[in-house]
Design a protein around this motif. Sequence first.
Motif, PDB file in Angstrom:
ATOM      1  N   LEU A  91      44.506  18.500 -21.853  1.00 14.30           N
ATOM      2  CA  LEU A  91      44.000  18.486 -23.220  1.00 14.30           C
ATOM      3  C   LEU A  91      43.832  17.027 -23.647  1.00 14.30           C
ATOM      4  O   LEU A  91      44.778  16.395 -24.135  1.00 14.30           O
ATOM      5  N   PRO A  92      42.636  16.457 -23.438  1.00 13.23           N
ATOM      6  CA  PRO A  92      42.433  15.040 -23.749  1.00 13.23           C
ATOM      7  C   PRO A  92      42.324  14.785 -25.242  1.00 13.23           C
ATOM      8  O   PRO A  92      41.924  15.667 -26.014  1.00 13.23           O
ATOM      9  N   LYS A  93      42.695  13.593 -25.638  1.00 16.33           N
ATOM     10  CA  LYS A  93      42.546  13.167 -27.028  1.00 16.33           C
ATOM     11  C   LYS A  93      41.061  13.108 -27.373  1.00 16.33           C
ATOM     12  O   LYS A  93      40.279  12.447 -26.696  1.00 16.33           O
ATOM     13  N   ASN A  94      40.656  13.813 -28.424  1.00 16.95           N
ATOM     14  CA  ASN A  94      39.257  13.860 -28.856  1.00 16.95           C
ATOM     15  C   ASN A  94      38.320  14.238 -27.702  1.00 16.95           C
ATOM     16  O   ASN A  94      37.244  13.669 -27.536  1.00 16.95           O
ATOM     17  N   GLY A  95      38.791  15.202 -26.883  1.00 17.39           N
ATOM     18  CA  GLY A  95      37.980  15.665 -25.761  1.00 17.39           C
ATOM     19  C   GLY A  95      37.999  17.174 -25.661  1.00 17.39           C
ATOM     20  O   GLY A  95      38.508  17.862 -26.550  1.00 17.39           O
ATOM     21  N   LEU A 110      57.692  25.228 -15.979  1.00 19.95           N
ATOM     22  CA  LEU A 110      56.879  24.761 -17.107  1.00 19.95           C
ATOM     23  C   LEU A 110      56.976  23.241 -17.142  1.00 19.95           C
ATOM     24  O   LEU A 110      58.070  22.677 -17.207  1.00 19.95           O
ATOM     25  N   GLU A 111      55.825  22.568 -17.086  1.00 12.98           N
ATOM     26  CA  GLU A 111      55.789  21.109 -17.050  1.00 12.98           C
ATOM     27  C   GLU A 111      54.802  20.585 -18.082  1.00 12.98           C
ATOM     28  O   GLU A 111      53.699  21.122 -18.237  1.00 12.98           O
ATOM     29  N   VAL A 112      55.200  19.529 -18.786  1.00 10.52           N
ATOM     30  CA  VAL A 112      54.328  18.881 -19.772  1.00 10.52           C
ATOM     31  C   VAL A 112      54.367  17.374 -19.514  1.00 10.52           C
ATOM     32  O   VAL A 112      55.452  16.779 -19.444  1.00 10.52           O
ATOM     33  N   ASN A 113      53.190  16.760 -19.365  1.00  7.34           N
ATOM     34  CA  ASN A 113      53.085  15.324 -19.156  1.00  7.34           C
ATOM     35  C   ASN A 113      52.172  14.707 -20.210  1.00  7.34           C
ATOM     36  O   ASN A 113      51.125  15.285 -20.549  1.00  7.34           O
ATOM     37  N   TYR A 114      52.569  13.543 -20.711  1.00  7.29           N
ATOM     38  CA  TYR A 114      51.703  12.778 -21.607  1.00  7.29           C
ATOM     39  C   TYR A 114      51.101  11.623 -20.823  1.00  7.29           C
ATOM     40  O   TYR A 114      51.828  10.841 -20.203  1.00  7.29           O
ATOM     41  N   LEU A 115      49.774  11.531 -20.825  1.00 10.59           N
ATOM     42  CA  LEU A 115      49.060  10.525 -20.055  1.00 10.59           C
ATOM     43  C   LEU A 115      48.358   9.555 -20.994  1.00 10.59           C
ATOM     44  O   LEU A 115      47.798   9.960 -22.024  1.00 10.59           O
ATOM     45  N   MET A 116      48.362   8.281 -20.615  1.00 11.48           N
ATOM     46  CA  MET A 116      47.623   7.277 -21.360  1.00 11.48           C
ATOM     47  C   MET A 116      47.019   6.282 -20.373  1.00 11.48           C
ATOM     48  O   MET A 116      47.737   5.507 -19.742  1.00 11.48           O
ATOM     49  N   GLY A 117      45.693   6.324 -20.204  1.00  8.79           N
ATOM     50  CA  GLY A 117      45.025   5.436 -19.276  1.00  8.79           C
ATOM     51  C   GLY A 117      43.629   5.090 -19.748  1.00  8.79           C
ATOM     52  O   GLY A 117      43.118   5.650 -20.733  1.00  8.79           O
ATOM     53  N   GLN A 118      42.974   4.204 -19.020  1.00  9.26           N
ATOM     54  CA  GLN A 118      41.628   3.805 -19.370  1.00  9.26           C
ATOM     55  C   GLN A 118      40.909   3.271 -18.144  1.00  9.26           C
ATOM     56  O   GLN A 118      41.537   2.875 -17.157  1.00  9.26           O
ATOM     57  N   GLY A 172      46.021  12.061 -23.150  1.00  4.31           N
ATOM     58  CA  GLY A 172      46.165  13.463 -23.509  1.00  4.31           C
ATOM     59  C   GLY A 172      47.385  14.104 -22.889  1.00  4.31           C
ATOM     60  O   GLY A 172      48.236  13.433 -22.284  1.00  4.31           O
ATOM     61  N   LEU A 173      47.459  15.416 -23.027  1.00  6.37           N
ATOM     62  CA  LEU A 173      48.565  16.205 -22.498  1.00  6.37           C
ATOM     63  C   LEU A 173      48.106  17.023 -21.301  1.00  6.37           C
ATOM     64  O   LEU A 173      47.049  17.662 -21.339  1.00  6.37           O
TER      65      LEU A 173
END
Length: 239
Positions: A31-35, A174-182, A216-217
């Motif tokens: 689930l991407p930010k603003n995507g 159940l796994e949840v990851n927060y990703l931040m890249g560019q 995103g998540l």
Amino acid sequence: MKKAMILTIVILSSAQITTAQEFGLSFSYFLPKNGYFSTPISPFSIRGLGVNLNKVMALEMGVSLYRMSGLNLKDLPFESKDPLIGPNFTIFVPAELVFQFPTKNFQFDIKGGGFFFYAFDNKINYGNFDKAVQTFRSWDVANSDLDFKNHPGFGWHTGLELTVYPSSQFGISLEVNYLMGQAKFPLEGTHTWATISSPATSEQASYPDSKIDFTGLEVSLGVILNSGGGGGSQKKKRR
């Protein structure tokens, strides 16, 4: 380059299916930010491959081929709440340090590390892009014609995973990851625009600092199958 990347994923998939004592099937979503909501392409997704450093720490990595429905861009002179590129294919390769806390019936993991990604077969979402430019420049009509260049991207991630073992033969994860890249994504081209009081005009457009926003998540829900018996052990999962 595209063929080599896909071949690497296939080889990794084939190798790990035969060696894992624990493997699993899961549904993963990004689930991407603003995507737009996106999913990996099965069976080209292998995650949770690694080694135990001791009873508490482990190193893990993996590789996934995502079909991204839409991602946003950042470092533009304007912002958009809607994705500006996509769909595309994205190779995602995480590497992480895992702190694992197993018990007889469940295992709780805390994860953190970095990742590499490369998006290819990209498309610009001109509908959303033109709308954002039109609003920013106060134009009544805007049509863009842009060229871009793909670059590899990097980022960091952190996450949690809970695996419950109803029996020694299988577990539910159940796994949840927060990703931040560019990744660099420079744009060059033209804007053709008009207002009620001005005729159609074309001008050069240049966004050299534009970057793909890979924030995103990632959420995964799966079933872990244990061929060796015993719950709460280090897992190798096939997604």
